[in-house]
Design a protein around this motif. Structure first.
Motif, PDB file in Angstrom:
ATOM      1  N   ALA A  13       0.838  -1.191   0.000  1.00 30.55           N
ATOM      2  CA  ALA A  13       0.000   0.000   0.000  1.00 30.55           C
ATOM      3  C   ALA A  13       0.879   1.249   0.000  1.00 30.55           C
ATOM      4  CB  ALA A  13      -0.912  -0.001   1.222  1.00 30.55           C
ATOM      5  N   GLY A  14       0.496   2.223  -0.817  1.00 29.91           N
ATOM      6  CA  GLY A  14       1.283   3.423  -0.972  1.00 29.91           C
ATOM      7  C   GLY A  14       2.278   3.357  -2.117  1.00 29.91           C
ATOM      8  N   GLY A  15       2.456   2.178  -2.666  1.00 31.88           N
ATOM      9  CA  GLY A  15       3.394   1.991  -3.764  1.00 31.88           C
ATOM     10  C   GLY A  15       2.800   2.337  -5.113  1.00 31.88           C
ATOM     11  N   SER A  16       3.588   2.086  -6.157  1.00 28.27           N
ATOM     12  CA  SER A  16       3.195   2.443  -7.519  1.00 28.27           C
ATOM     13  C   SER A  16       3.411   1.277  -8.477  1.00 28.27           C
ATOM     14  CB  SER A  16       4.017   3.642  -8.011  1.00 28.27           C
ATOM     15  OG  SER A  16       3.801   4.783  -7.208  1.00 28.27           O
ATOM     16  N   LEU A  17       2.643   1.282  -9.525  1.00 26.77           N
ATOM     17  CA  LEU A  17       2.812   0.349 -10.630  1.00 26.77           C
ATOM     18  C   LEU A  17       2.469   1.070 -11.921  1.00 26.77           C
ATOM     19  CD1 LEU A  17       1.123  -3.015  -9.478  1.00 26.77           C
ATOM     20  CD2 LEU A  17       3.551  -2.654  -9.929  1.00 26.77           C
ATOM     21  N   ARG A  18       3.097   0.640 -13.004  1.00 27.63           N
ATOM     22  CA  ARG A  18       2.715   1.148 -14.313  1.00 27.63           C
ATOM     23  C   ARG A  18       2.291  -0.014 -15.183  1.00 27.63           C
ATOM     24  NH1 ARG A  18       6.006   4.381 -19.055  1.00 27.63           N
ATOM     25  NH2 ARG A  18       6.947   2.315 -19.365  1.00 27.63           N
ATOM     26  N   LEU A  19       1.055   0.013 -15.603  1.00 30.90           N
ATOM     27  CA  LEU A  19       0.533  -0.997 -16.500  1.00 30.90           C
ATOM     28  C   LEU A  19       0.726  -0.547 -17.944  1.00 30.90           C
ATOM     29  CD1 LEU A  19      -2.839  -1.885 -14.729  1.00 30.90           C
ATOM     30  CD2 LEU A  19      -0.523  -2.734 -14.246  1.00 30.90           C
ATOM     31  N   SER A  20       0.941  -1.512 -18.808  1.00 28.68           N
ATOM     32  CA  SER A  20       1.079  -1.240 -20.232  1.00 28.68           C
ATOM     33  C   SER A  20       0.075  -2.070 -21.011  1.00 28.68           C
ATOM     34  CB  SER A  20       2.498  -1.580 -20.714  1.00 28.68           C
ATOM     35  OG  SER A  20       3.466  -0.811 -20.050  1.00 28.68           O
ATOM     36  N   CYS A  21      -0.333  -1.544 -22.138  1.00 30.09           N
ATOM     37  CA  CYS A  21      -1.243  -2.264 -23.027  1.00 30.09           C
ATOM     38  C   CYS A  21      -0.774  -2.037 -24.448  1.00 30.09           C
ATOM     39  CB  CYS A  21      -2.667  -1.768 -22.845  1.00 30.09           C
ATOM     40  SG  CYS A  21      -3.873  -2.549 -23.943  1.00 30.09           S
ATOM     41  N   ALA A  22      -0.342  -3.100 -25.096  1.00 28.35           N
ATOM     42  CA  ALA A  22       0.138  -3.019 -26.465  1.00 28.35           C
ATOM     43  C   ALA A  22      -0.800  -3.774 -27.395  1.00 28.35           C
ATOM     44  CB  ALA A  22       1.548  -3.599 -26.563  1.00 28.35           C
ATOM     45  N   ASP A  23      -0.897  -3.294 -28.609  1.00 23.60           N
ATOM     46  CA  ASP A  23      -1.736  -3.945 -29.615  1.00 23.60           C
ATOM     47  C   ASP A  23      -0.841  -4.489 -30.716  1.00 23.60           C
ATOM     48  OD1 ASP A  23      -3.576  -4.799 -31.464  1.00 23.60           O
ATOM     49  OD2 ASP A  23      -4.796  -2.987 -31.368  1.00 23.60           O
ATOM     50  N   SER A  24      -0.804  -5.785 -30.830  1.00 23.45           N
ATOM     51  CA  SER A  24       0.067  -6.395 -31.837  1.00 23.45           C
ATOM     52  C   SER A  24      -0.655  -6.619 -33.159  1.00 23.45           C
ATOM     53  CB  SER A  24       0.599  -7.736 -31.322  1.00 23.45           C
ATOM     54  OG  SER A  24      -0.475  -8.629 -31.065  1.00 23.45           O
ATOM     55  N   GLY A  25      -1.966  -6.342 -33.173  1.00 23.72           N
ATOM     56  CA  GLY A  25      -2.711  -6.626 -34.384  1.00 23.72           C
ATOM     57  C   GLY A  25      -3.207  -5.413 -35.145  1.00 23.72           C
ATOM     58  N   ARG A  26      -3.090  -4.244 -34.538  1.00 17.90           N
ATOM     59  CA  ARG A  26      -3.640  -3.052 -35.183  1.00 17.90           C
ATOM     60  C   ARG A  26      -2.948  -1.827 -34.610  1.00 17.90           C
ATOM     61  NH1 ARG A  26      -9.673  -0.892 -33.873  1.00 17.90           N
ATOM     62  NH2 ARG A  26      -8.551  -0.369 -31.939  1.00 17.90           N
ATOM     63  N   THR A  27      -2.865  -0.785 -35.399  1.00 18.94           N
ATOM     64  CA  THR A  27      -2.308   0.466 -34.906  1.00 18.94           C
ATOM     65  C   THR A  27      -3.293   1.105 -33.941  1.00 18.94           C
ATOM     66  OG1 THR A  27      -1.108   0.813 -36.973  1.00 18.94           O
ATOM     67  CG2 THR A  27      -1.470   2.729 -35.568  1.00 18.94           C
ATOM     68  N   LEU A  28      -2.812   1.410 -32.728  1.00 23.53           N
ATOM     69  CA  LEU A  28      -3.683   1.970 -31.705  1.00 23.53           C
ATOM     70  C   LEU A  28      -4.103   3.400 -32.008  1.00 23.53           C
ATOM     71  CD1 LEU A  28      -2.193   0.767 -28.296  1.00 23.53           C
ATOM     72  CD2 LEU A  28      -4.337   0.081 -29.367  1.00 23.53           C
ATOM     73  N   SER A  29      -3.264   4.125 -32.694  1.00 23.27           N
ATOM     74  CA  SER A  29      -3.571   5.525 -32.944  1.00 23.27           C
ATOM     75  C   SER A  29      -4.862   5.621 -33.755  1.00 23.27           C
ATOM     76  CB  SER A  29      -2.426   6.202 -33.686  1.00 23.27           C
ATOM     77  OG  SER A  29      -2.218   5.588 -34.941  1.00 23.27           O
ATOM     78  N   GLY A  30      -5.686   6.576 -33.379  1.00 25.14           N
ATOM     79  CA  GLY A  30      -6.947   6.749 -34.065  1.00 25.14           C
ATOM     80  C   GLY A  30      -8.123   6.164 -33.304  1.00 25.14           C
ATOM     81  N   TYR A  31      -7.844   5.497 -32.182  1.00 24.19           N
ATOM     82  CA  TYR A  31      -8.914   4.845 -31.430  1.00 24.19           C
ATOM     83  C   TYR A  31      -8.831   5.188 -29.948  1.00 24.19           C
ATOM     84  CZ  TYR A  31      -8.983   2.117 -35.691  1.00 24.19           C
ATOM     85  OH  TYR A  31      -9.028   1.732 -37.007  1.00 24.19           O
ATOM     86  N   ALA A  32     -10.009   5.300 -29.335  1.00 27.14           N
ATOM     87  CA  ALA A  32     -10.057   5.515 -27.895  1.00 27.14           C
ATOM     88  C   ALA A  32      -9.578   4.268 -27.160  1.00 27.14           C
ATOM     89  CB  ALA A  32     -11.490   5.838 -27.463  1.00 27.14           C
ATOM     90  N   MET A  33      -9.044   4.486 -25.962  1.00 21.89           N
ATOM     91  CA  MET A  33      -8.575   3.388 -25.132  1.00 21.89           C
ATOM     92  C   MET A  33      -9.093   3.581 -23.713  1.00 21.89           C
ATOM     93  SD  MET A  33      -6.616   1.413 -27.020  1.00 21.89           S
ATOM     94  CE  MET A  33      -5.828   0.458 -25.731  1.00 21.89           C
ATOM     95  N   GLY A  34      -9.324   2.480 -23.036  1.00 27.75           N
ATOM     96  CA  GLY A  34      -9.775   2.560 -21.657  1.00 27.75           C
ATOM     97  C   GLY A  34      -9.148   1.494 -20.799  1.00 27.75           C
ATOM     98  N   TRP A  35      -9.124   1.760 -19.512  1.00 29.63           N
ATOM     99  CA  TRP A  35      -8.705   0.768 -18.519  1.00 29.63           C
ATOM    100  C   TRP A  35      -9.886   0.521 -17.580  1.00 29.63           C
ATOM    101  CZ3 TRP A  35      -4.338  -2.077 -18.328  1.00 29.63           C
ATOM    102  CH2 TRP A  35      -3.226  -1.648 -19.057  1.00 29.63           C
ATOM    103  N   PHE A  36     -10.096  -0.730 -17.287  1.00 29.60           N
ATOM    104  CA  PHE A  36     -11.134  -1.154 -16.351  1.00 29.60           C
ATOM    105  C   PHE A  36     -10.511  -2.135 -15.371  1.00 29.60           C
ATOM    106  CE2 PHE A  36     -15.004   0.462 -18.394  1.00 29.60           C
ATOM    107  CZ  PHE A  36     -14.497   0.814 -19.628  1.00 29.60           C
TER     108      PHE A  36
END
Length: 124
Positions: A13-36
């Motif tokens: 508790a109190g620490g940090s993490l950085r999550l990543s999400c990569a798309d290997s099948g399509r260019t991400l640019s041009g599309y909305a992204m969300g985290w749930f």
């Protein structure tokens, strides 16, 4: 579209993490992204969203001031920086994207593609 979320783990508790999400099948640019996120027995919960260019973001109260979503379209990756983590942040975190939407959305039903999830565990 093949979203791959990574970066989860065990943190105090109190620490940090950085999550990543990569798309290997399509260019991400041009599309909305969300985290749930989703924990056992609970519905999937909105955490953060970003528009296609990165110029607009949105957070629910649970994330404001602690989480930051960003994107690097050159690397085809979206990030979720999580600071000051709390035990109640423990969940599987999912990234998601749309098939055509450019603006951010808060409802899971607005997203068409989902990653496999990465587990975040925050211990007290």
């Amino acid at each position: 579209v093949q979203l791959q979320a990574s970066g989860g783990g065990l943190v105090l508790a109190g620490g940090s993490l950085r999550l990543s999400c990569a798309d290997s099948g399509r260019t991400l640019s041009g599309y909305a992204m969300g985290w749930f996120r989703q924990s056992p027995g609970k519905e999937r919960e909105f955490v953060a969203a970003i528009n296609w260019s990165g110029s607009s973001t949105y957070y629910p109260d649970l994330a404001k001031g602690r989480f930051t979503i960003s994107r690097d379209n050159a690397k085809n990756t979206v990030y979720l920086q999580m600071n000051n983590l709390k035990p109640e942040d423990t969940a599987v975190y999912y990234c998601a994207t749309t098939s055509s939407g450019r603006m951010w959305y808060t409802r899971p039903s607005r997203y068409d593609y989902w990653g496999q999830g990465t587990l975040v565990t925050v211990s007290s």
